[in-house]
Design a protein around this motif. Structure first.
Motif, mmCIF file in Angstrom:
data_model
loop_
_atom_site.group_PDB
_atom_site.id
_atom_site.type_symbol
_atom_site.label_atom_id
_atom_site.label_comp_id
_atom_site.label_asym_id
_atom_site.label_seq_id
_atom_site.Cartn_x
_atom_site.Cartn_y
_atom_site.Cartn_z
ATOM 1 N N LEU A 231 1.152 -1.067 -0.288
ATOM 2 C CA LEU A 231 0.275 -0.196 -0.108
ATOM 3 C C LEU A 231 0.933 1.278 -0.089
ATOM 4 O O LEU A 231 0.350 2.542 -0.825
ATOM 5 C CB LEU A 231 -0.947 0.224 0.875
ATOM 6 C CG LEU A 231 -2.261 -0.908 1.010
ATOM 7 C CD1 LEU A 231 -2.785 -1.239 1.946
ATOM 8 C CD2 LEU A 231 -3.194 -0.874 -0.104
ATOM 9 N N PRO A 232 1.750 1.615 1.312
ATOM 10 C CA PRO A 232 2.730 2.703 0.681
ATOM 11 C C PRO A 232 2.932 3.116 -0.713
ATOM 12 O O PRO A 232 3.004 4.056 -1.423
ATOM 13 C CB PRO A 232 4.064 2.247 1.444
ATOM 14 C CG PRO A 232 3.654 1.466 2.708
ATOM 15 C CD PRO A 232 2.587 0.276 1.676
ATOM 16 N N ALA A 233 3.783 1.475 -1.375
ATOM 17 C CA ALA A 233 4.151 2.151 -3.000
ATOM 18 C C ALA A 233 2.771 2.368 -3.705
ATOM 19 O O ALA A 233 2.793 3.307 -4.263
ATOM 20 C CB ALA A 233 4.486 0.631 -3.137
ATOM 21 N N PHE A 234 1.838 1.970 -3.238
ATOM 22 C CA PHE A 234 0.208 2.213 -3.828
ATOM 23 C C PHE A 234 0.088 3.601 -4.265
ATOM 24 O O PHE A 234 -0.420 4.239 -4.881
ATOM 25 C CB PHE A 234 -0.759 0.953 -3.655
ATOM 26 C CG PHE A 234 -1.710 1.966 -3.943
ATOM 27 C CD1 PHE A 234 -2.332 1.886 -5.207
ATOM 28 C CD2 PHE A 234 -2.368 2.578 -3.430
ATOM 29 C CE1 PHE A 234 -3.662 2.159 -5.491
ATOM 30 C CE2 PHE A 234 -4.247 2.690 -3.056
ATOM 31 C CZ PHE A 234 -5.005 2.979 -4.668
ATOM 32 N N VAL A 235 0.360 4.468 -2.812
ATOM 33 C CA VAL A 235 0.111 5.680 -2.236
ATOM 34 C C VAL A 235 1.012 5.929 -3.271
ATOM 35 O O VAL A 235 0.218 7.560 -3.685
ATOM 36 C CB VAL A 235 -0.143 5.979 -1.038
ATOM 37 C CG1 VAL A 235 -0.195 7.149 -0.538
ATOM 38 C CG2 VAL A 235 -1.198 4.792 -0.503
ATOM 39 N N GLN A 236 2.344 6.196 -2.815
ATOM 40 C CA GLN A 236 3.145 7.368 -3.556
ATOM 41 C C GLN A 236 2.893 6.913 -4.945
ATOM 42 O O GLN A 236 3.280 8.419 -5.585
ATOM 43 C CB GLN A 236 4.512 6.356 -3.526
ATOM 44 C CG GLN A 236 5.989 7.430 -3.223
ATOM 45 C CD GLN A 236 5.174 8.858 -3.221
ATOM 46 O OE1 GLN A 236 5.233 8.721 -1.598
ATOM 47 N NE2 GLN A 236 5.874 10.003 -3.507
ATOM 48 N N ASN A 238 0.249 7.013 -6.837
ATOM 49 C CA ASN A 238 -0.891 7.367 -7.650
ATOM 50 C C ASN A 238 -1.241 8.959 -6.759
ATOM 51 O O ASN A 238 -1.519 9.725 -6.886
ATOM 52 C CB ASN A 238 -2.239 6.806 -6.731
ATOM 53 C CG ASN A 238 -2.402 5.003 -7.831
ATOM 54 O OD1 ASN A 238 -2.871 5.363 -9.072
ATOM 55 N ND2 ASN A 238 -1.980 4.026 -7.503
ATOM 56 N N TRP A 239 -0.264 8.906 -5.165
ATOM 57 C CA TRP A 239 -0.467 10.447 -4.938
ATOM 58 C C TRP A 239 0.629 11.052 -4.141
ATOM 59 O O TRP A 239 0.080 11.408 -3.031
ATOM 60 C CB TRP A 239 -2.117 10.448 -3.817
ATOM 61 C CG TRP A 239 -3.091 9.927 -4.321
ATOM 62 C CD1 TRP A 239 -4.268 10.671 -5.091
ATOM 63 C CD2 TRP A 239 -3.834 8.358 -4.518
ATOM 64 N NE1 TRP A 239 -5.301 9.756 -5.488
ATOM 65 C CE2 TRP A 239 -4.750 8.766 -5.512
ATOM 66 C CE3 TRP A 239 -2.708 7.588 -4.039
ATOM 67 C CZ2 TRP A 239 -5.609 6.768 -5.137
ATOM 68 C CZ3 TRP A 239 -3.748 6.304 -3.795
ATOM 69 C CH2 TRP A 239 -5.280 6.682 -4.636
ATOM 70 N N GLY A 240 1.227 10.509 -4.675
ATOM 71 C CA GLY A 240 2.866 10.951 -3.953
ATOM 72 C C GLY A 240 2.882 12.720 -4.116
ATOM 73 O O GLY A 240 3.377 13.359 -3.131
ATOM 74 N N ASN A 241 2.793 13.094 -5.334
ATOM 75 C CA ASN A 241 2.598 14.556 -5.408
ATOM 76 C C ASN A 241 1.591 15.208 -4.025
ATOM 77 O O ASN A 241 1.980 16.607 -4.123
ATOM 78 C CB ASN A 241 2.385 15.138 -6.607
ATOM 79 C CG ASN A 241 0.803 14.823 -6.463
ATOM 80 O OD1 ASN A 241 0.295 14.381 -6.611
ATOM 81 N ND2 ASN A 241 -0.174 15.711 -7.595
ATOM 82 N N GLN A 242 0.642 14.502 -3.628
ATOM 83 C CA GLN A 242 0.009 15.863 -3.184
ATOM 84 C C GLN A 242 0.435 15.258 -1.310
ATOM 85 O O GLN A 242 -0.505 15.631 -0.021
ATOM 86 C CB GLN A 242 -1.894 15.003 -3.298
ATOM 87 C CG GLN A 242 -2.027 14.626 -4.345
ATOM 88 C CD GLN A 242 -3.409 14.222 -4.301
ATOM 89 O OE1 GLN A 242 -4.758 14.042 -3.911
ATOM 90 N NE2 GLN A 242 -4.157 14.296 -5.833
ATOM 91 N N LEU A 243 1.415 14.039 -1.383
ATOM 92 C CA LEU A 243 2.268 14.252 0.401
ATOM 93 C C LEU A 243 3.088 14.413 0.022
ATOM 94 O O LEU A 243 3.626 14.490 1.372
ATOM 95 C CB LEU A 243 1.673 12.359 0.356
ATOM 96 C CG LEU A 243 0.317 11.294 -0.153
ATOM 97 C CD1 LEU A 243 1.128 10.160 -0.267
ATOM 98 C CD2 LEU A 243 -0.574 12.146 0.919
ATOM 99 N N THR A 244 3.278 15.641 -0.068
ATOM 100 C CA THR A 244 4.567 16.223 0.166
ATOM 101 C C THR A 244 5.192 16.588 1.949
ATOM 102 O O THR A 244 6.039 16.835 2.223
ATOM 103 C CB THR A 244 4.958 17.238 -0.782
ATOM 104 O OG1 THR A 244 3.905 17.952 -0.482
ATOM 105 C CG2 THR A 244 4.595 16.869 -2.338
ATOM 106 N N GLN A 245 3.494 17.115 2.902
ATOM 107 C CA GLN A 245 3.995 17.846 3.393
ATOM 108 C C GLN A 245 2.930 16.550 4.771
ATOM 109 O O GLN A 245 3.178 16.102 5.818
ATOM 110 C CB GLN A 245 3.210 19.111 3.854
ATOM 111 C CG GLN A 245 3.130 19.314 4.994
ATOM 112 C CD GLN A 245 2.871 21.286 4.982
ATOM 113 O OE1 GLN A 245 2.113 21.260 4.144
ATOM 114 N NE2 GLN A 245 2.620 21.384 6.401
ATOM 115 N N ASP A 246 1.515 16.589 4.126
ATOM 116 C CA ASP A 246 1.301 15.441 4.921
ATOM 117 C C ASP A 246 1.065 14.333 5.088
ATOM 118 O O ASP A 246 1.286 13.467 3.021
ATOM 119 C CB ASP A 246 -0.293 15.840 5.009
ATOM 120 C CG ASP A 246 -0.433 17.159 5.237
ATOM 121 O OD1 ASP A 246 -0.132 17.700 6.812
ATOM 122 O OD2 ASP A 246 -2.100 18.033 4.655
#
Length: 784
Positions: A231-236, A238-246
């Protein structure tokens, strides 16, 4: 031989009707409580087990700034693409209240949800009409529960009918399912196809979390740990650019653990700890133990009276095993009668489990093989626990002593076994009383303690359309003392946002509650302004929000003096803001969790709820006028209001059910304990008949004889209290730790418990001792 045992037992019961009645009633109470608790515990421990795939079904949750049971609508389509091995991936969107229109009739239902076509394959609903594989595939489709189908269409066929939802969608009934079992975390009266709103709800933002629940079913040979590791790779990806801070981690939560997972406090139903359920099972054990102790005390008292009968039987050659068999036969007959009464009581009480315990248990469960086997085991254990000791005591009488009525108690020193059993009964009674008092005090703390805002005589309802006209009508209503328009009142929490302050060194976002309020919000709810100024109207074009925050947020910023927070710049959501004022913390969620940081901001575009402070003298007339005005402005909708204190009470529905359970089973334990005490006093009265007669001949008064019987029970109660107090404190303190805010267990609770026990014992002992003291001493001495 067995027939002879039961014949003698039957005749003995007929001769000793009061003895049999007390024994049967005590056992019936204990057995009914035990069976009922078993059904409740079984219901709790089998949450969501009605699904065949329950052990392979998971809810996808997110752990970001806190644990959130819902995820963005963007997760489901990406999960289907990246995890094609998943058997089902289903989107579920809980919507709460909805209005259904059928013809000219309108109904306001408490809960419904949108669900996709895979949802009926994830959960095994009992389908009464329609095809589960296709019922939710098409847009504008609806599946009704049986209760709703009957409510809308009576005995007519519901399939194919059209209903209108929220004055927005015309929906075709594609299926009818049986009402949901009570032991599922799902709550809905009807399901609407996800396709109906899929296009409007589409998003690619990982953090667009607004009540969407995602369920996945994994193949039998695919371990959840392996999927979760990806799941961490899955999140990164698809949405890695949205998780730069949170930080945002996805978690697979087993569906059967949802009911017990205390990490998730913002879901539809509040989770319940397994420790509470196991504690309830423990209550069943102590109640049946108390019932058996009661039986033993009464049986041994009766054995003394029947000592000559036993002596004659042994003198005539009866073997000890025959005497044991006879006593067990009598016990079996009494337990059998008690079981019939207990099952009848359980059957009669089951309809009350829903309003009292918030659990729906069908009577048909009593005929299930597992339930019948457990009931048979409970009955057998009761026979052995209640019958073996009296059987061995009675069969152990020596013929000569028995015929001379010289029976002595069996024990160690002055603390006989039977007195030890009464100590246990007293201890159990005191534990139950202390537990009930603690739960009652905590419930009072939940509902009546200061929550940081005014809640008396305040009602809330939706703004509807034409909010400005409604405001004017409310202001002109003489029964309205104050009013406020907001996104939510203090006791409602439905909007959260990230919050940070780079200026103050707080670079990581924190979860913060957001309330959009008008200028009347703070004065109407009596929020205490500690520093700065309250909310005022501001122009809509402002690029910087002026906000009021609570103390918790100020402390998160590292500021200890509230006044120092005024004027500080922060980021609330995606916009810069300046702190205008600070208010005292108020409780907007249940006391299960700690008070969150909160931001109040003026934003009339988000005013969805009206709060009205009513004049207490004319509340009914005022509400009727408000309903009339609101309905005129919203002719296609149903007016519904809720008092704030009633809403707060709903937050503690599970605690209320626990309180009801404690009261019910404590009352049963106390009654059974009283019967047990009655048994021991009866035994004393029989054994000390001659002593009482001699004392009366020598001039003893009735009062002195009552004191004679009563004084040793004071010691029994004190010994029981020494045992019960630390046990009760430990158990209830552990229960209180489940709440972020709770009472402290003070000495008053223990004092009340021992006083209540003393009153119960005094009434019981006084009755039997006065009865013994009033016997003619001539008869007492002649009996010896």
């Amino acid at each position: 031989m067995l027939r002879n045992y039961f014949t003698i037992a039957y005749r003995t019961i007929l001769q000793q009707k009061s003895y049999a009645f007390i024994n049967v009633m005590g056992l019936a109470l204990g057995l009914s409580a035990c069976i009922l608790i078993f059904l409740v515990v079984r219901n709790e421990l089998t949450y969501d087990a009605f699904n065949q795939k329950a052990d392979r079904t998971y809810r996808v949750t997110v752990h970001g700034l806190d644990y959130n049971p819902s995820v963005s609508f963007a997760i489901a389509p990406a999960f289907r693409t990246d995890f094609p091995e998943a058997e089902q991936v289903s989107q579920y969107y809980y919507r709460g209240e909805g209005q259904i229109q059928v013809g000219n009739e309108r109904y306001l239902e408490e809960s419904y949800a949108f669900a996709d076509g895979d949802f009926p394959q994830v959960f095994d609903f009992d389908w009464l009409a329609g095809n589960p594989k296709t019922a939710l595939q098409e847009p504008n489709s609806i599946v009704l529960t049986q209760t709703m189908a009957r409510k809308y269409f009576g005995d007519q066929q519901a399939l194919g009918k059209i209903v209108r939802l929220d004055n927005q969608w015309n929906l075709k009934v594609n299926g009818v399912i049986n009402d949901l079992p009570s032991n599922t975390h799902l709550i809905f009266n009807f399901l609407v196809s996800w396709e109906t709103i899929r296009k409007e709800s589409a998003t690619t933002n990982f953090w667009s979390i607004n009540g969407g629940y995602l369920y996945v079913v994994l193949p039998e040979k695919l371990w959840a740990e392996r999927v979760e590791a990806r799941l961490p790779a899955f999140v990164q990806k698809n949405w890695g650019n949205q998780l730069t801070q949170d930080k945002g981690d996805l978690i697979l939560q087993p569906v059967r653990e949802i009911h017990f997972d205390k990490r998730y406090l913002t879901q539809i139903t509040m989770p319940r700890s397994k420790e509470t359920i196991y504690g309830l099972a423990g209550v069943a054990l102590v109640i049946i133990l108390t019932a058996c102790i009661n039986f033993v005390n009464l049986a041994t008292a009766q054995a003394v009276r029947r000592s000559k009968e036993v002596g004659i039987r042994k003198a005539l050659g009866a073997f000890r095993r025959q005497l044991v068999g006879q006593v067990l036969g009598e016990t079996t007959l009494l337990v059998g009668l008690a079981t019939v009464l207990a099952l009848g009581a359980v059957f009669a009480f089951l309809p009350l489990t829903k309003p009292m315990l918030n659990i729906r248990i069908d009577a048909s469960q009593l005929t299930e093989p597992l339930v019948m086997a457990v009931i048979a085991s409970i009955v057998l254990a009761t026979i052995l626990l209640a019958g073996l000791y009296p059987a061995f005591i009675q069969s152990g009488f020596q013929p000569i002593k028995a015929l001379k009525s010289r029976n002595t108690e069996v024990g160690f020193g002055n603390l006989t076994l039977r007195k030890g059993l009464v100590i246990i009964q007293f201890a159990i009674t005191q534990v139950m009383i202390i537990g009930t008092l603690v739960v009652a005090s905590q419930m009072d703390f939940f509902l009546n303690q200061d929550m940081g805002f005014e809640k008396e005589a305040i009602v809330s309802f939706p703004t509807g359309s034409k909010a400005d006209v409604l405001r004017q009508k409310l202001q002109d209503n003489p029964g309205v003392q104050q009013l406020s328009f907001a996104s939510a009142g203090p006791a409602f929490n439905n909007n959260f946002m990230p919050f940070s302050s780079p200026e103050l060194g707080m670079n990581e976002n924190d979860v913060t509650e957001l309330k959009m309020v008008d200028e009347n919000y703070i004065p109407m709810y009596h929020l205490a302004v500690l520093a700065g100024e309250p909310i005022i109207k501001t122009p809509e074009g402002d690029t910087v929000n002026n906000v009021v925050v609570n103390q918790t947020l100020v402390r998160r910023l590292g500021i200890q003096n509230d006044a120092d927070a005024v004027g500080k710049r922060v980021r609330a959501g995606n916009r810069p803001a300046i702190i205008r004022g600070v208010v005292r913390d108020f409780q907007s969620e249940s006391k299960h969790g700690k008070i969150r940081a909160c931001v109040l901001v003026y934003n009339p575009r988000a005013f969805w709820q009206v709060g009205v402070k009513l004049n207490p003298q004319n509340m009914r007339e005022t509400l009727a006028t408000i309903e009339k005005d609101w309905t005129e402005l919203n002719p296609e909708s149903i007016f519904r209001y809720e008092f704030v204190d009633e809403h707060i009470a709903k937050l503690y529905k599970q605690e209320e059910t626990m309180y009801n359970a404690f009261r019910l089973f404590s009352a049963i334990a106390i009654i059974i304990g009283g019967l047990g005490l009655f048994g021991l006093v009866s035994l004393m009265a029989v054994q000390r008949t001659k002593e009482v007669g001699i004392r009366k001949v020598l001039g003893a008064s009735v009062g002195s004889i009552v004191v004679l019987f009563s004084r040793e029970f004071v010691w029994l109660m004190l010994i029981a209290f020494v045992l019960a107090a630390p046990l009760a404190w430990y158990a209830m303190d552990a229960w209180l730790q489940e709440y972020a805010y709770h009472i402290q267990i003070g000495p008053a609770i223990f004092l009340i418990a021992i006083l209540v026990t003393f009153v119960i014992a005094a009434l019981t002992v006084s009755y039997q001792s006065i009865r013994a003291a009033l016997v003619d001493p001539v008869k007492s001495l002649r009996s010896e």
